[in-house]
Design an enzyme around this catalytic site. Structure first.
Site, mmCIF file in Angstrom:
data_model
loop_
_atom_site.group_PDB
_atom_site.id
_atom_site.type_symbol
_atom_site.label_atom_id
_atom_site.label_comp_id
_atom_site.label_asym_id
_atom_site.label_seq_id
_atom_site.Cartn_x
_atom_site.Cartn_y
_atom_site.Cartn_z
ATOM 1 N N SER A 42 29.030 -29.675 20.559
ATOM 2 C CA SER A 42 28.008 -28.551 20.937
ATOM 3 C C SER A 42 26.666 -28.987 20.697
ATOM 4 O O SER A 42 26.321 -29.677 19.815
ATOM 5 C CB SER A 42 28.738 -27.593 19.974
ATOM 6 O OG SER A 42 29.890 -27.183 20.373
ATOM 7 N N ARG A 97 36.648 -37.550 17.195
ATOM 8 C CA ARG A 97 37.081 -36.855 18.548
ATOM 9 C C ARG A 97 36.742 -37.804 19.490
ATOM 10 O O ARG A 97 37.393 -38.034 20.557
ATOM 11 C CB ARG A 97 36.711 -35.468 18.815
ATOM 12 C CG ARG A 97 37.684 -34.472 18.465
ATOM 13 C CD ARG A 97 37.270 -33.104 19.017
ATOM 14 N NE ARG A 97 37.873 -32.279 17.993
ATOM 15 C CZ ARG A 97 37.601 -30.825 17.934
ATOM 16 N NH1 ARG A 97 36.912 -30.542 19.432
ATOM 17 N NH2 ARG A 97 38.135 -30.021 17.203
ATOM 18 N N ARG A 156 35.596 -28.395 7.049
ATOM 19 C CA ARG A 156 35.757 -27.274 7.093
ATOM 20 C C ARG A 156 37.553 -27.027 6.818
ATOM 21 O O ARG A 156 38.273 -27.828 7.045
ATOM 22 C CB ARG A 156 35.825 -27.141 8.866
ATOM 23 C CG ARG A 156 34.382 -27.249 9.385
ATOM 24 C CD ARG A 156 34.185 -27.089 10.691
ATOM 25 N NE ARG A 156 32.799 -27.484 11.119
ATOM 26 C CZ ARG A 156 32.220 -27.271 12.230
ATOM 27 N NH1 ARG A 156 32.913 -26.620 13.225
ATOM 28 N NH2 ARG A 156 31.060 -27.825 12.616
ATOM 29 N N GLU A 168 39.953 -25.851 7.893
ATOM 30 C CA GLU A 168 40.773 -25.518 9.136
ATOM 31 C C GLU A 168 42.250 -25.170 8.801
ATOM 32 O O GLU A 168 42.995 -25.990 8.053
ATOM 33 C CB GLU A 168 40.790 -26.666 10.156
ATOM 34 C CG GLU A 168 39.482 -27.224 10.517
ATOM 35 C CD GLU A 168 38.699 -26.339 11.538
ATOM 36 O OE1 GLU A 168 39.396 -25.354 11.878
ATOM 37 O OE2 GLU A 168 37.465 -26.750 11.934
ATOM 38 N N GLU A 224 36.777 -30.660 23.808
ATOM 39 C CA GLU A 224 35.220 -30.635 23.484
ATOM 40 C C GLU A 224 35.225 -31.618 22.250
ATOM 41 O O GLU A 224 35.755 -31.690 21.541
ATOM 42 C CB GLU A 224 35.255 -29.363 22.755
ATOM 43 C CG GLU A 224 33.695 -29.094 22.521
ATOM 44 C CD GLU A 224 33.605 -27.782 21.289
ATOM 45 O OE1 GLU A 224 34.154 -26.738 21.651
ATOM 46 O OE2 GLU A 224 32.839 -28.048 20.251
ATOM 47 N N ARG A 240 43.437 -32.282 16.810
ATOM 48 C CA ARG A 240 41.989 -32.692 16.984
ATOM 49 C C ARG A 240 41.179 -31.868 15.914
ATOM 50 O O ARG A 240 40.072 -32.016 15.978
ATOM 51 C CB ARG A 240 41.470 -32.162 18.303
ATOM 52 C CG ARG A 240 41.679 -30.718 18.550
ATOM 53 C CD ARG A 240 41.571 -30.346 20.040
ATOM 54 N NE ARG A 240 41.567 -28.942 19.992
ATOM 55 C CZ ARG A 240 40.788 -28.171 20.918
ATOM 56 N NH1 ARG A 240 39.924 -28.773 21.470
ATOM 57 N NH2 ARG A 240 40.718 -26.699 20.774
ATOM 58 N N HIS A 241 41.690 -31.408 15.012
ATOM 59 C CA HIS A 241 41.082 -30.938 13.823
ATOM 60 C C HIS A 241 41.602 -31.769 12.441
ATOM 61 O O HIS A 241 42.552 -31.827 12.232
ATOM 62 C CB HIS A 241 41.495 -29.348 13.500
ATOM 63 C CG HIS A 241 40.529 -28.798 14.543
ATOM 64 N ND1 HIS A 241 41.358 -28.154 15.645
ATOM 65 C CD2 HIS A 241 39.550 -28.006 14.772
ATOM 66 C CE1 HIS A 241 40.643 -27.394 16.295
ATOM 67 N NE2 HIS A 241 39.623 -27.463 15.955
HETATM 68 P P1 ATP Z 1 36.634 -26.578 18.081
HETATM 69 O O1 ATP Z 1 36.270 -25.156 18.869
HETATM 70 O O2 ATP Z 1 37.054 -27.443 18.725
HETATM 71 O O3 ATP Z 1 37.146 -25.942 16.749
HETATM 72 P P2 ATP Z 1 33.932 -25.991 17.088
HETATM 73 O O4 ATP Z 1 33.272 -25.205 18.214
HETATM 74 O O5 ATP Z 1 34.220 -25.340 15.815
HETATM 75 O O6 ATP Z 1 35.206 -26.940 17.524
HETATM 76 P P3 ATP Z 1 31.317 -27.099 16.320
HETATM 77 O O7 ATP Z 1 31.162 -26.202 15.303
HETATM 78 O O8 ATP Z 1 30.653 -26.861 17.752
HETATM 79 O O9 ATP Z 1 32.879 -27.157 16.644
HETATM 80 O O10 ATP Z 1 30.948 -28.680 16.010
HETATM 81 C C1 ATP Z 1 30.664 -29.564 16.903
HETATM 82 C C2 ATP Z 1 31.758 -30.891 17.137
HETATM 83 O O11 ATP Z 1 32.383 -30.973 15.881
HETATM 84 C C3 ATP Z 1 33.074 -30.383 17.900
HETATM 85 O O12 ATP Z 1 32.630 -30.361 19.196
HETATM 86 C C4 ATP Z 1 33.816 -31.525 17.422
HETATM 87 O O13 ATP Z 1 33.904 -32.497 18.326
HETATM 88 C C5 ATP Z 1 33.724 -31.470 15.933
HETATM 89 N N1 ATP Z 1 34.709 -30.863 15.163
HETATM 90 C C6 ATP Z 1 34.330 -29.402 14.623
HETATM 91 N N2 ATP Z 1 35.276 -29.173 14.065
HETATM 92 C C7 ATP Z 1 36.204 -30.319 13.564
HETATM 93 C C8 ATP Z 1 37.281 -30.547 12.922
HETATM 94 N N3 ATP Z 1 37.657 -29.598 12.062
HETATM 95 N N4 ATP Z 1 37.908 -31.731 12.972
HETATM 96 C C9 ATP Z 1 37.230 -32.794 13.740
HETATM 97 N N5 ATP Z 1 36.216 -32.651 14.358
HETATM 98 C C10 ATP Z 1 35.619 -31.294 14.313
#
Ligand code: ATP
Length: 437
Positions: free
Chosen positions: A363, A411, A214, A216, A360, A222-223
C-alpha cells in the site's frame, strides 16, 4: 573450523586427497560388514563408506553406533566411485560424533512424506533441514539483499524507527498493547508516522526493513501477527507517480536478482521466475470495480476489494499477461488519515496498492503534508489531533511534499514462490495460536 570442505567443493579430480567433512547423517544403510552414511551439509550430500575389514575398529564401531540426523565430522580420503551421483565417496580414517540424535525423530524427513504445516512448524528446526524448505528462506535472504542494493543505489538511507509506540497509524483494532513503565504503549503496526517525520529532515529518502505487529484476529493464509515490512518514503515528489516508479523498478530488480543469484534454490522448488516488464499496469479503483462487475462480482462503491475480488482481479490481469499491477486512486474514505485527498476531487486519493498474482503486497501513496488538511483528516476519522502532536509538529515547521509505500516482505516471497501459506516464508511465524517456537 571443523569443516575443511563442503560437499559441493569436492570432486573426482581430488581423488587421494584427505579432507574433513561435517554435517548431519542424512541416511544410514547398514549391510552388516559395510555401512553407508550419507552426510548432508548446506551444499548437498556426500557418501561415506565404512568397511569392517578395511577400516579401524573404532571407526566401524562409531558408524554402527551413529543415528540418523546425528551431527558428525568425518576425516578421510576422497575416492572415485561410479556408485554415487557425485562420483566420489569418502574412505574414513576418523568419525567424530559431535552430537548423537535421539530416535525416533519428531518429524519425518523423507521427501515424499509431507506432514501438516502445524506439525512442521512445531518442529521447525527439523523441517528446515529439508532442502526445499531451506530453499524458501535462502530465497528470502537473496531478496532482502536485493532490496538493500536497489534502495542504496537510489540513494535511500536505511533507518530504524521505534517498535514501541504511543499511537497506531493503521487503525486501533489490531494494536498489541504493552506496558511501558507507567504508561500504556503498543507494538508498532508500521513505521508510518516516524518515516514521515524524517521527511522534514535531510534524511528525506529513507527505507526500513523491519518487523511489525498486528493483532490479526482471523486465521488466513496471508496474515501473521508479526511480519516483515519493507518501507520507503521520499520527499520532494511531484506526484505519487514518483513513488510508483521507484517501487516498480525496485521490485523488478529484486526478482531479477533472485533469478540470477538463487538459481539452485529456485530449481529445488521448481519455480521459474519471469522478470516483469516496467512500467507495471495501472488500473484505477473504479476500473477494477467495472472489470469485477463484468465477472459478476459487485464491490459496493467506496469499499475495499475483498479477498475474493483481489483473487478474481488477479485472474483477469493474468489473462492480460500481468503478474504485478497497480490499483490506483482509491476512495479517500477507505484510506488512513495520512493519505492526501485529491484537491480537485476529494472523494479519491492519490494512493495505490500493488497486487502480485491476486494478493495485495503493497500500500502506498502521496501523503498529506499540509498541516491544516492533515488536521482535518485526523478529525474526520474520529481521532484526537492532540494525540498526534509529536507528529503534527513536524508538519508545522517545513514539511516537503512526500510519499512512500509499505510492502509486506513475507507476502512478496509467498507470491513469488506461489506458496500456499505465508507462514512457509517466515522462519518462526507468529499467529493467533502460535507463540512458540
Ligand atoms: P490486508 O488488507 O491484506 O490485511 P492491509 O491493507 O491491512 O492489508 P497495509 O496496512 O496496507 O495492509 O500494510 C501494507 C502491507 O503490509 C500489505 O500490503 C501487506 O503486504 C502487509 N501486511 C499487512 N498486514 C499484514 C499481516 N498481518 N501479515 C502479513 N503481512 C501484512
Amino acid at each position: 573450523m571443523i569443516r575443511k570442505k563442503l560437499s559441493g567443493e569436492i570432486n573426482p579430480q581430488m581423488e587421494g586427497e584427505e579432507t574433513t567433512i561435517a554435517g548431519w547423517v542424512d541416511t544410514k544403510r547398514d549391510l552388516g560388514k559395510i555401512i553407508f552414511l550419507k552426510i548432508r551439509d548446506t551444499q548437498g550430500k556426500i557418501q561415506v563408506t565404512v568397511k569392517k575389514e578395511r577400516d579401524s575398529e573404532e571407526t566401524f564401531k562409531k558408524a554402527k553406533d551413529v543415528t540418523q540426523e546425528s551431527v558428525v565430522a568425518i576425516t578421510g580420503e576422497i575416492e572415485k566411485t561410479d556408485q554415487t551421483e557425485t562420483g566420489i565417496e569418502i574412505k574414513p580414517t576418523e568419525i567424530n560424533i559431535l552430537n548423537k540424535a535421539e530416535t525416533p525423530l519428531p518429524l519425518e524427513l523423507e521427501e515424499d512424506v509431507e506432514s501438516k504445516l502445524d506439525t512442521r512448524l512445531n518442529q521447525r528446526f527439523i523441517d528446515l533441514r529439508k532442502p526445499e524448505k531451506e530453499a524458501i528462506l535462502q530465497i528470502r535472504d537473496s531478496a532482502l539483499t536485493a532490496i538493500k542494493e536497489s534502495m542504496e543505489k537510489r540513494k535511500f538511507v536505511e533507518m530504524h524507527t521505534p517498535k514501541i509506540i504511543s499511537e497506531g497509524a493503521e487503525g486501533g483494532a489490531t494494536l498489541f498493547p504493552v506496558k511501558y513503565f507507567e504508561e500504556d504503549a503498543y507494538l508498532a503496526q508500521s513505521p508510518q508516522l516516524y518515516k514521515q517525520i524524517l521527511m522534514a529532515t535531510n534524511l528525506d529518502r529513507m527505507y526500513e526493513i523491519g518487523n511489525y505487529f498486528r493483532a490479526e484476529k482471523t486465521d488466513t493464509i496471508r496474515h501473521t501477527s508479526e511480519f516483515t515490512m519493507w518501507d520507503f518514503e521520499m520527499a520532494f515528489i511531484d506526484s505519487q507517480e514518483d513513488v510508483l516508479q521507484v517501487l516498480e523498478e525496485t521490485v523488478k530488480e529484486v526478482i531479477q536478482h533472485v533469478k540470477e543469484n538463487a538459481k539452485p534454490y529456485l530449481e529445488k522448488l521448481d519455480v521459474n521466475l519471469e522478470t516483469p516488464e516496467t512500467p507495471f499496469k495501472r488500473i484505477t479503483y473504479e476500473k477494477a470495480r467495472e472489470l469485477l462487475k463484468e465477472e459478476g462480482k459487485e464491490i459496493p462503491k467506496g469499499k475495499d476489494l475483498d479477498t475474493e475480488a483481489e483473487k478474481m482481479l488477479g485472474d483477469i490481469m493474468e489473462r492480460e499477461g500481468h503478474e504485478l499491477y497497480y490499483i490506483i486512486e482509491y476512495p479517500s474514505e477507505e484510506k488512513p488519515f495520512y493519505i492526501m485527498r485529491k484537491d480537485e476531487e476529494p472523494y479519491y486519493s492519490p494512493s495505490f496498492d500493488l497486487d502480485y498474482k491476486g494478493i495485495e503486497i503493497t500500500s502506498g501513496g502521496q501523503r498529506e503534508h499540509r498541516p491544516e488538511q492533515l488536521n482535518e483528516n485526523i478529525e474526520e476519522q474520529g481521532l484526537n489531533p492532540d494525540d498526534f502532536e509529536y507528529y503534527m509538529n513536524a508538519f508545522k515547521y517545513g514539511m516537503p511534499p512526500h510519499g512512500g509505500a509499505g510492502t509486506g516482505f513475507d507476502r512478496v516471497i509467498q507470491q513469488m514462490l506461489e506458496l500456499d501459506n505465508i507462514r512457509e516464508a517466515i522462519p518462526f511465524p507468529r499467529d493467533l495460536k502460535r507463540l512458540k517456537p
